[in-house]
Design a protein around this motif. Sequence first.
Motif, PDB file in Angstrom:
ATOM      1  N   GLU A  67      15.182  68.548  64.386  1.00 44.22           N
ATOM      2  CA  GLU A  67      13.820  68.131  64.650  1.00 44.22           C
ATOM      3  C   GLU A  67      13.001  69.317  64.336  1.00 44.22           C
ATOM      4  N   GLY A  68      13.591  70.533  63.765  1.00 46.53           N
ATOM      5  CA  GLY A  68      12.880  71.665  63.236  1.00 46.53           C
ATOM      6  C   GLY A  68      12.678  72.622  64.240  1.00 46.53           C
ATOM      7  N   ILE A  69      13.295  72.459  65.388  1.00 44.78           N
ATOM      8  CA  ILE A  69      13.284  73.594  66.433  1.00 44.78           C
ATOM      9  C   ILE A  69      14.230  74.773  65.866  1.00 44.78           C
ATOM     10  N   ASP A  70      13.716  75.961  65.827  1.00 50.51           N
ATOM     11  CA  ASP A  70      14.476  77.003  65.330  1.00 50.51           C
ATOM     12  C   ASP A  70      14.538  78.088  66.052  1.00 50.51           C
ATOM     13  N   GLN A  71      14.025  77.880  67.351  1.00 51.20           N
ATOM     14  CA  GLN A  71      14.087  78.999  68.532  1.00 51.20           C
ATOM     15  C   GLN A  71      14.763  78.649  69.823  1.00 51.20           C
ATOM     16  N   PHE A  72      15.704  79.277  70.162  1.00 50.46           N
ATOM     17  CA  PHE A  72      16.745  78.737  71.587  1.00 50.46           C
ATOM     18  C   PHE A  72      16.760  79.662  72.400  1.00 50.46           C
ATOM     19  N   LEU A  73      16.338  79.744  73.846  1.00 48.67           N
ATOM     20  CA  LEU A  73      16.683  80.446  74.796  1.00 48.67           C
ATOM     21  C   LEU A  73      17.914  79.750  75.616  1.00 48.67           C
ATOM     22  N   ASP A  74      18.981  80.376  75.796  1.00 58.97           N
ATOM     23  CA  ASP A  74      19.973  79.609  76.491  1.00 58.97           C
ATOM     24  C   ASP A  74      20.506  80.685  77.396  1.00 58.97           C
ATOM     25  N   ILE A  75      20.021  80.060  78.870  1.00 59.97           N
ATOM     26  CA  ILE A  75      20.399  80.851  80.037  1.00 59.97           C
ATOM     27  C   ILE A  75      21.532  80.290  80.781  1.00 59.97           C
ATOM     28  N   GLY A  76      22.320  81.033  81.281  1.00 56.95           N
ATOM     29  CA  GLY A  76      23.676  80.660  81.909  1.00 56.95           C
ATOM     30  C   GLY A  76      24.649  80.319  80.572  1.00 56.95           C
ATOM     31  N   THR A  77      24.802  81.272  79.823  1.00 57.90           N
ATOM     32  CA  THR A  77      25.390  81.099  78.421  1.00 57.90           C
ATOM     33  C   THR A  77      26.985  80.924  78.834  1.00 57.90           C
ATOM     34  N   GLY A  78      27.543  81.488  79.701  1.00 58.75           N
ATOM     35  CA  GLY A  78      29.107  81.597  79.798  1.00 58.75           C
ATOM     36  C   GLY A  78      29.824  82.509  78.880  1.00 58.75           C
ATOM     37  N   ILE A  88      26.092  75.882  66.234  1.00 57.39           N
ATOM     38  CA  ILE A  88      25.575  74.772  66.138  1.00 57.39           C
ATOM     39  C   ILE A  88      24.129  74.501  65.308  1.00 57.39           C
ATOM     40  N   VAL A  89      23.332  75.201  65.873  1.00 52.11           N
ATOM     41  CA  VAL A  89      21.968  75.183  65.126  1.00 52.11           C
ATOM     42  C   VAL A  89      22.001  75.778  63.873  1.00 52.11           C
ATOM     43  N   GLN A  90      22.534  77.056  63.768  1.00 48.82           N
ATOM     44  CA  GLN A  90      22.443  77.633  62.287  1.00 48.82           C
ATOM     45  C   GLN A  90      23.215  77.165  61.313  1.00 48.82           C
ATOM     46  N   GLY A  91      23.961  76.194  61.769  1.00 47.53           N
ATOM     47  CA  GLY A  91      24.966  75.452  60.922  1.00 47.53           C
ATOM     48  C   GLY A  91      23.803  74.227  60.301  1.00 47.53           C
ATOM     49  N   ILE A  92      22.870  73.998  60.937  1.00 41.22           N
ATOM     50  CA  ILE A  92      21.772  72.780  60.374  1.00 41.22           C
ATOM     51  C   ILE A  92      20.499  73.997  59.770  1.00 41.22           C
ATOM     52  N   THR A  93      19.962  74.902  60.658  1.00 39.34           N
ATOM     53  CA  THR A  93      18.802  75.979  60.023  1.00 39.34           C
ATOM     54  C   THR A  93      19.371  77.160  60.271  1.00 39.34           C
ATOM     55  N   PRO A  94      20.090  77.762  59.065  1.00 37.52           N
ATOM     56  CA  PRO A  94      20.469  79.132  59.026  1.00 37.52           C
ATOM     57  C   PRO A  94      19.572  80.334  59.619  1.00 37.52           C
ATOM     58  N   SER A  95      18.092  80.119  59.654  1.00 40.84           N
ATOM     59  CA  SER A  95      17.221  81.029  60.100  1.00 40.84           C
ATOM     60  C   SER A  95      16.813  80.966  61.521  1.00 40.84           C
ATOM     61  N   ALA A  96      17.712  80.052  62.464  1.00 44.80           N
ATOM     62  CA  ALA A  96      17.372  79.979  63.738  1.00 44.80           C
ATOM     63  C   ALA A  96      17.595  81.319  64.450  1.00 44.80           C
ATOM     64  N   LYS A  97      16.903  81.279  65.483  1.00 45.83           N
ATOM     65  CA  LYS A  97      16.891  82.433  66.309  1.00 45.83           C
ATOM     66  C   LYS A  97      17.509  82.009  67.702  1.00 45.83           C
ATOM     67  N   VAL A  98      18.326  82.750  68.454  1.00 45.78           N
ATOM     68  CA  VAL A  98      18.930  82.369  69.741  1.00 45.78           C
ATOM     69  C   VAL A  98      19.031  83.569  70.432  1.00 45.78           C
ATOM     70  N   VAL A  99      18.643  83.477  71.684  1.00 46.73           N
ATOM     71  CA  VAL A  99      18.724  84.546  72.904  1.00 46.73           C
ATOM     72  C   VAL A  99      19.494  83.995  73.933  1.00 46.73           C
ATOM     73  N   TYR A 100      20.651  84.417  74.298  1.00 48.78           N
ATOM     74  CA  TYR A 100      21.617  84.219  75.466  1.00 48.78           C
ATOM     75  C   TYR A 100      21.461  85.087  76.377  1.00 48.78           C
ATOM     76  N   THR A 101      21.687  84.564  77.615  1.00 50.80           N
ATOM     77  CA  THR A 101      21.401  85.101  78.969  1.00 50.80           C
ATOM     78  C   THR A 101      22.671  84.842  79.991  1.00 50.80           C
ATOM     79  N   ASP A 102      23.249  85.803  80.584  1.00 52.34           N
ATOM     80  CA  ASP A 102      24.416  85.317  81.772  1.00 52.34           C
ATOM     81  C   ASP A 102      24.251  86.505  82.370  1.00 52.34           C
ATOM     82  N   ASN A 103      24.806  86.334  83.748  1.00 51.88           N
ATOM     83  CA  ASN A 103      24.884  87.498  84.727  1.00 51.88           C
ATOM     84  C   ASN A 103      26.113  87.850  84.883  1.00 51.88           C
TER      85      ASN A 103
END
Length: 262
Positions: A67-78, A88-103
């Motif tokens: 759908e064109g979303i190319d920025q992801f903030l994933d909290i509780g990544t594991g 997954i997302v860079q396989g569709i949109t190679p320029s996608a940016k992802v920030v992962y977070t976990d404690n």
Amino acid sequence: MTIDRQSFPPLDTSKAHPARVYDWLLGGKDNYPVDEAVAEKLPPEARDAARQNREFMHRASAWLAQEGIDQFLDIGTGIPTQPNLHQIVQGITPSAKVVYTDNDPIVLRHAEALLISRPEGVTDYIQADVRQARDIVQHARHVLDFSRPIALSLIALMHFIPDEQDAHSIVRNLVDTLPSGSYLVLSHASSDVYPELSAQVTAEYAKGGIQLGFRTRAEVERFFEGLDLVDPGLVTATDWFKSDEAPAPENSGIYTAVARVR
């Protein structure tokens, strides 16, 4: 980003941790006897739920990228389990940016696997708790453009935040930082689909020192107040899909939904 191994916080292997129990349920090896002791006491449906969570994340993330979303903030990544969200997302949109977070410090130790981005894209990692929303967003702003739509991913996370810690306000505060056109992706264990199983799982986690806050459908729906649910709305994990090919019919005690920020 590079991982500074000398700055790793100490691991506490005397207490079970949700990320490591989840890793065991997914068939991973990055867990300790204390985590295995909790996981082995859970009913077989817990493994199904872990798998269903991952499969929902894959479907929802892929749809958002399409759908064109190319920025992801994933909290509780594991602990990294391929394919990870960025794969997954860079396989569709190679320029996608992802920030992962976990404690969990052990996730930090494996974060290099999360940082292998496509050359065109970016991945980053912050060790933080979902209750540290300000720190997470402040860090994420160095990578993500908060003037453009962002997908906030909270997969199998908020049922580890009991009511007394005001889980709904935590999610609302995070969503409030997102611009119009962003999305909330959330999965959450139910307390009302299979009440006896839910009570059993809650009791076994409690024995391991992990408090759970499973919720009813109405309580999960509150996380999406003021947002526009994407079809098919709030459904169990195996009923959420956007392609013509539906997942195999399967019972699930996990609520899932994707909603758009107005």
